[in-house]
Design an enzyme around this catalytic site. Sequence first.
Site, mmCIF file in Angstrom:
data_model
loop_
_atom_site.group_PDB
_atom_site.id
_atom_site.type_symbol
_atom_site.label_atom_id
_atom_site.label_comp_id
_atom_site.label_asym_id
_atom_site.label_seq_id
_atom_site.Cartn_x
_atom_site.Cartn_y
_atom_site.Cartn_z
ATOM 1 N N ARG A 119 0.846 -1.191 0.000
ATOM 2 C CA ARG A 119 0.000 0.000 0.000
ATOM 3 C C ARG A 119 0.880 1.240 0.000
ATOM 4 O O ARG A 119 0.978 1.969 0.993
ATOM 5 C CB ARG A 119 -0.929 -0.016 1.227
ATOM 6 C CG ARG A 119 -1.926 -1.196 1.225
ATOM 7 C CD ARG A 119 -2.870 -1.123 0.039
ATOM 8 N NE ARG A 119 -3.896 -2.145 0.040
ATOM 9 C CZ ARG A 119 -5.108 -2.017 0.586
ATOM 10 N NH1 ARG A 119 -5.429 -0.923 1.232
ATOM 11 N NH2 ARG A 119 -5.987 -2.984 0.507
ATOM 12 N N GLN A 124 -0.466 2.499 -6.396
ATOM 13 C CA GLN A 124 -1.903 2.765 -6.364
ATOM 14 C C GLN A 124 -2.605 2.408 -7.669
ATOM 15 O O GLN A 124 -3.734 1.910 -7.666
ATOM 16 C CB GLN A 124 -2.158 4.238 -6.023
ATOM 17 C CG GLN A 124 -1.950 4.556 -4.556
ATOM 18 C CD GLN A 124 -2.245 6.004 -4.225
ATOM 19 O OE1 GLN A 124 -2.373 6.848 -5.114
ATOM 20 N NE2 GLN A 124 -2.342 6.303 -2.953
ATOM 21 N N ASP A 127 -3.574 -1.199 -7.667
ATOM 22 C CA ASP A 127 -4.216 -1.667 -6.432
ATOM 23 C C ASP A 127 -5.591 -2.271 -6.735
ATOM 24 O O ASP A 127 -6.618 -1.597 -6.684
ATOM 25 C CB ASP A 127 -4.342 -0.507 -5.445
ATOM 26 C CG ASP A 127 -4.825 -0.963 -4.073
ATOM 27 O OD1 ASP A 127 -5.181 -2.145 -3.928
ATOM 28 O OD2 ASP A 127 -4.849 -0.122 -3.149
ATOM 29 N N SER A 130 -8.358 -2.205 -3.933
ATOM 30 C CA SER A 130 -9.124 -0.970 -3.843
ATOM 31 C C SER A 130 -10.129 -0.843 -4.981
ATOM 32 O O SER A 130 -11.278 -0.437 -4.773
ATOM 33 C CB SER A 130 -8.187 0.243 -3.835
ATOM 34 O OG SER A 130 -7.437 0.298 -2.638
ATOM 35 N N TYR A 222 -4.521 3.069 6.393
ATOM 36 C CA TYR A 222 -5.161 1.766 6.429
ATOM 37 C C TYR A 222 -5.322 1.292 7.868
ATOM 38 O O TYR A 222 -4.461 1.515 8.716
ATOM 39 C CB TYR A 222 -4.344 0.739 5.631
ATOM 40 C CG TYR A 222 -4.131 1.164 4.204
ATOM 41 C CD1 TYR A 222 -5.171 1.093 3.290
ATOM 42 C CD2 TYR A 222 -2.900 1.662 3.784
ATOM 43 C CE1 TYR A 222 -4.986 1.489 1.968
ATOM 44 C CE2 TYR A 222 -2.709 2.064 2.466
ATOM 45 C CZ TYR A 222 -3.756 1.980 1.572
ATOM 46 O OH TYR A 222 -3.572 2.383 0.281
#
Length: 364
Positions: A119, A124, A127, A130, A222
């Site tokens: 993370r 990102q 990811d 997510s 997180y």
Amino acid sequence: MRVGTPAESRPAERRVACVPETVPPLVEAGLTVLVQEGAGRHAHAVDAAYRAAGATVTPDDPVGDVNVVISVQPLTLDQARRLRPGDITVSFLPLAERELIEIYAERGVTSFSFDLLPRVTRAQSADALSSQALVSGYRAALVAAERLPRFLPMFTTAAGTVPPAKALVLGAGVAGLQAIATARRLGAVVEAYDVRAAAAEEVRSLGAKFLELDLEKQDGVYASVQSEEFLERQRDLIGEHVAASDIVITTAAVPGRKAPVLVTTDMLKAMAPGSVVVDLAAESGGNVMGSAPGEDVWIGDVLVHGALNMPSGMPVHASKLYARNVVNLLKLMMVDGAVLVNLEDEVLAGCCLTHDGVVRRELP
């Protein structure tokens, strides 16, 4: 090098790891893309569209005939046994898939798991946890609205006023925030809670009320594992908010660990008859006592829906998002038309589960 997408073999999986829109960037990078016939049918990605985008559509499963296999779910054991030393797999791959992981190691396969993606900012765009949580949160609000035997928005009519439904979302990560936003669009009055201090501003920005409980807040983006003492105190404080809600959506999960219990049977019994609870963590043990993955369970007069592969229920956009995650991860490995494993890269090292005959994580 050849990249292959087999049709998903796990039950009820409707997503696909490659969509026609993500073929060109792979081809432009010098890769040959193979897609099994019908692999995208549930996501309404037809074979002709793959061909037009530059992929080769093959009647057979390409596993064992390509250098890189991309999929949503882990491969089957039979597929894994067809892989060759040096082949690469990219998919979701929980540590609980012990037998499969051991076959990968025995056969010298390099496997990457989106479940383990670090993370960090640089990761990102890859990811997938997510991107798929976004779909899950949206679907959770729709599932709750469909099962609730009343309106969500307020209505003023000649026959009187119908007050809005009250929704409570526990956990304000990607899934929780999307559940909040969707429930708000449908007209519900929404409250939310998260252990992270940073979540309060995000919840309020969506027009929901953030519950300020007398509990220690976490720093960071997180959530981390909480002690049982903390969870017990948390359950005591949220009980009255659960009882006052028509809808409760729970989203609290820590990858690779059992989900914390947030809602007890006694809390459910205190809710109004006909209330609905959606447990997005049902597959990892459940945030709600009595929830079962893929099932609607009545606990007293309250309906508890245990989520099971929610993104698969919206395969078009779930596939498009996931396929882009796959391309972005592969881009970290592409050098002059080849996919190379560079474990000096913190992102690749973090999500690499097997390489050169070694299992790089401790298995449960």
